[in-house]
Every structure is written in structure tokens, then in C-alpha cells.
Scaffold this motif. Sequence first.
Motif, short mmCIF file in Angstrom:
data_model
loop_
_atom_site.label_atom_id
_atom_site.label_comp_id
_atom_site.label_asym_id
_atom_site.label_seq_id
_atom_site.Cartn_x
_atom_site.Cartn_y
_atom_site.Cartn_z
N ASP A 56 0.66 -1.13 -0.05
CA ASP A 56 0.22 -0.10 0.15
C ASP A 56 0.83 1.42 0.19
O ASP A 56 1.44 1.36 1.25
CB ASP A 56 -0.93 -0.15 1.05
N LEU A 57 0.65 2.21 -0.79
CA LEU A 57 1.58 3.10 -1.38
C LEU A 57 1.46 4.15 0.52
O LEU A 57 2.50 4.63 0.43
CB LEU A 57 1.02 3.95 -2.55
N ASN A 58 -0.02 3.89 0.65
CA ASN A 58 -0.07 5.53 1.66
C ASN A 58 -0.12 4.44 3.25
O ASN A 58 -0.33 5.11 4.30
CB ASN A 58 -1.59 5.72 1.43
N ARG A 59 0.68 3.74 3.32
CA ARG A 59 0.91 2.66 4.71
C ARG A 59 2.36 3.11 5.38
O ARG A 59 3.82 3.30 4.22
CB ARG A 59 0.76 1.20 4.62
N GLU A 60 2.94 3.14 5.98
CA GLU A 60 4.07 3.94 6.95
C GLU A 60 4.91 2.28 6.99
O GLU A 60 4.33 0.74 6.69
CB GLU A 60 4.71 3.92 8.14
N GLN A 61 6.36 2.47 6.36
CA GLN A 61 7.29 1.37 6.69
C GLN A 61 7.24 -0.35 5.89
O GLN A 61 6.88 -0.96 6.91
CB GLN A 61 7.50 1.24 8.33
N ASN A 62 7.06 -0.21 4.96
CA ASN A 62 6.49 -1.38 3.92
C ASN A 62 7.81 -1.56 2.30
O ASN A 62 8.26 0.12 2.96
CB ASN A 62 5.64 -1.49 3.40
N ILE A 63 7.03 -2.17 1.91
CA ILE A 63 8.13 -1.73 0.51
C ILE A 63 8.41 -0.16 -0.21
O ILE A 63 8.94 0.10 -0.94
CB ILE A 63 7.39 -2.98 -0.10
N PRO A 64 6.79 0.22 -0.64
CA PRO A 64 6.50 1.25 -1.62
C PRO A 64 7.61 2.93 -0.23
O PRO A 64 8.21 3.83 -1.07
CB PRO A 64 4.89 1.63 -1.80
N THR A 65 7.57 2.11 0.85
CA THR A 65 8.30 3.58 2.02
C THR A 65 9.61 3.29 1.61
O THR A 65 10.28 4.60 0.79
CB THR A 65 7.95 3.22 3.27
N LEU A 66 10.15 2.04 1.60
CA LEU A 66 11.28 1.85 1.32
C LEU A 66 12.19 2.25 -0.54
O LEU A 66 13.03 2.70 -0.09
CB LEU A 66 11.72 0.32 1.88
N TYR A 67 11.03 2.57 -0.73
CA TYR A 67 11.83 2.24 -2.27
C TYR A 67 11.76 3.55 -2.44
O TYR A 67 12.56 4.65 -3.28
CB TYR A 67 10.42 1.77 -3.23
#
Length: 248
Positions: A56-67
Motif C-alpha cells: 500500500d503506497l499510503n502505509r508506513e514502513q513497507n515496500i513502497p515506503t522503503l523504495y
Amino acid sequence: MMDMPMNRKLKQYHELLLRPKKVSLFFCIATAIVILAHFFHLFMYYGYHHYLGIIDLNREQNIPTLYSALLLLFCGGLLYVISIRKLRYNEKHRILWLILCIIFVFLAFDEYFRIHDSLREPVRDLLEIGKGSVFYFAWVLPYGILLIIFGAAYIGFLRDLPGNYRNLFFISGVIYVTGALVFEMLGATRAGLYPRSDYLYAFWTTMEEILELVGLMIFIYTLMSYIAEFYNGTRLIIKGFSVRFLKD
């Protein structure tokens, strides 16, 4: 170590050649995958009520956030290469390049660890901001003020850039800020009043993240092209690897 001369010693290093178009293409593909994964998450969430928080682009500390954080950090690395060259040869605006490098490194950590979110409650309480306000995500106020100060301080910096790079700097910055601040404020008008499943909130937040990614990709291409044009052949030696920046 930078700008090592071509000699036999260099043969012990694994050389990586970086060209603007190839690097940009790589990040375009990676970004497209991240965005498509997010849309798959939305499809699963709204179609089958199955929440895939890891993409989820709108969630914190996940794959999109890391990217996103890695993109910002990569920008910081490119700015470091430029600022070191500017400092070494005592070129104009060398300190501003270095400050820009530091800012992007900070933004990378801020993106992943959500440092700015710690300002929400204190600023919201101080200014008595209620639900439905564009400033409900109140961190945009102090960051917005810093952005205005930053913009004023860098007017001369932008003016002295070659025309094509000045335009690309400006375009990438406008796109990124539109996502990070403008769409954040639009999303804030829905937060707290509607459930997470609100379609309009999902649209605002999705556009916010996509614009941030697009702005960063344009900025990476800009910095890569700048290094390739003005410092073609610049070499970094990093723990057994030789990284060289070349023109397309």
C-alpha cells in the motif's frame, strides 16, 4: 575516493558504469512495478476486502515506503558527488549543493521513519485545527514554511543553472511538492471524517504518492545528466567497486 587515474590498480575493482537514460529506465520500471502493486492492493481491498498493507503506497514502513526512501537517498548520493566536485574546485554555489545533499538524506530518513508525522498533534493542538481542515495533517505548515525559505534561498542557485537543468529542477520540484503537500492537504480534508475505505481519500493519497515518485525520477535523470555532462567519467571507489558516470 574520486577520479582515480586509469592504471593497473583499477583492475582489482568491479566497475559499474552509470548512464542517465539506463539508470532512469531502471527506476521507471521499478516505479511502475510499485505503482501497479498498489493498484492491485486497491483492487483486492475494494473488491474483496483484503488489505495488502505491505504494498500500500499510503502505509508506513513497507515496500513502497522503503523504495521511496531509497530514491531520496539515491538523489542525496548524486548530490554528494556534485557537491564534492564543486567543493574540490571551489565552484559557485558549492555550499548550496552540499546543503541540498543533506536535505535529501534527511528526507530519505523522514520518508521511512515518518519524522514529520510527529509534528501533527503538537501543531494541530497549538493552532486548534479540527477535522475537515486542509491543515489537519498539520506537519504541512512547518514544512511549508521551510519550503518557502528554501525556495527564496535557492533563487540565485536556480538562476545560474544551465537552462535545460533549471527547467528540469523546477519541473521535478513542482511535481514532488504538489504530491507531498497539495495532495496531502486534499487528503487531510477526508481524514478523520470518513473511513479508510473512502474512495476520494484513496484517490488523493494515491495521487500524492505517484506524483512524489514521478518527481523523484525526473530529478534523478536531471542529476545524472548534469554529472554526465559536466563531470563525464567521474569515478567513485566504494569498497571494491568502481562507479563511473558516463554520457549516454
